[in-house]
Design an enzyme around this catalytic site. Sequence first.
Site, mmCIF file in Angstrom:
data_model
loop_
_atom_site.group_PDB
_atom_site.id
_atom_site.type_symbol
_atom_site.label_atom_id
_atom_site.label_comp_id
_atom_site.label_asym_id
_atom_site.label_seq_id
_atom_site.Cartn_x
_atom_site.Cartn_y
_atom_site.Cartn_z
ATOM 1 N N ASP A 70 -21.563 6.602 -74.779
ATOM 2 C CA ASP A 70 -21.042 6.077 -73.513
ATOM 3 C C ASP A 70 -19.535 6.283 -73.368
ATOM 4 O OD1 ASP A 70 -23.606 5.205 -73.124
ATOM 5 O OD2 ASP A 70 -23.107 3.078 -72.920
ATOM 6 N N ASP A 71 -19.094 6.153 -72.126
ATOM 7 C CA ASP A 71 -17.687 5.971 -71.742
ATOM 8 C C ASP A 71 -16.822 7.229 -71.760
ATOM 9 O OD1 ASP A 71 -18.387 3.378 -71.417
ATOM 10 O OD2 ASP A 71 -17.047 2.556 -72.932
ATOM 11 N N HIS A 131 -22.764 7.034 -65.824
ATOM 12 C CA HIS A 131 -22.305 5.750 -66.356
ATOM 13 C C HIS A 131 -21.344 5.075 -65.378
ATOM 14 C CE1 HIS A 131 -22.130 2.814 -69.471
ATOM 15 N NE2 HIS A 131 -20.891 3.055 -69.867
ATOM 16 N N HIS A 177 -20.225 5.336 -78.770
ATOM 17 C CA HIS A 177 -19.296 5.640 -77.691
ATOM 18 C C HIS A 177 -18.524 6.913 -78.003
ATOM 19 C CE1 HIS A 177 -20.239 1.468 -76.788
ATOM 20 N NE2 HIS A 177 -19.774 1.667 -75.578
ATOM 21 N N HIS A 207 -16.573 2.428 -64.272
ATOM 22 C CA HIS A 207 -16.945 1.441 -65.275
ATOM 23 C C HIS A 207 -16.670 0.000 -64.844
ATOM 24 C CE1 HIS A 207 -17.609 -0.194 -69.340
ATOM 25 N NE2 HIS A 207 -18.142 0.973 -69.653
#
Length: 286
Positions: free
Chosen positions: A98-99, A149, A243, A153
């Site tokens: 993620d991210d 995603h 991540h 965020h």
Amino acid sequence: MQRKHKALLALVITGVIGAVIYYSGYQLRLVPNEPDLRPNADKPKPQELTQEFELKGGSERDNRGFPQREILDLASMFPNSFFREGDTTEKRVALTFDDGPDSVYTPQMLDVLKEHEVKATFFYIGNRAQLFPEVIQRTVQEGHIVGNHSLDHPDIMKLSIEEAKQNVLQAEEALLQEAGYRTALFRSPYGSIDPERIEEIEKLGYKIIAWNVDSLDWKSLSAEQVKYNILENVREGSIILQHSSGGKEENLSGSVSALGEVITILKNEGYEFVTIPELLGIPYQK
């Protein structure tokens, strides 16, 4: 006399050590000094210092609160659109990140995956994709899957339904430019989502992907801690969360270091690494 010489020598040594500590700026503490989260060898690009790189909802450390029982309930309520694991009778697992993207950790994760010939699924942030298009392009070229995603965020539970939908769609457009396709996979920031938002995001053509193994690497853990969190919880059909970037205060070097060892150990135990579409038997693009 000899005792005086020893005392004088001890005093001199103590003075030298004190001077070194003082002029070097080292903090004498009962716990280790804080690590340099972005060492000089891996200086971030200027884009990472801009407002567009910021996580709108704040760091994972400050916002994560996703009880497992809630994940289980959502998976039961939406068996065709909300997933936290694959077939538990097959020795296959999926690595997810993620991210990202960024200029520091994402390329390192890609390097490790390439070395071990493993394909993974990367849930990328729309605004960050626009800052690092070459990383998105590399991800696709090397056979990995790109997922949505969000644009920036946020905690989508704090957005209205319409705001959440627009955020997802804007991220979709940003990712399309570099990935070359409209992804059909969505992971909500912080794992924060409810039935109403699942229904609306499903209408946009998405499958919502959660996880059942959390490396907790967003806590800036060591490689050993990340390895333990994954290996002690993995099982057939697991979706593993790591991540490939994070907030500016997050140190993911431990997660990078652990990745190769995790892959080697699980391969030796007979596990096959697959992408999310392969694990779940769902399309990766609309």
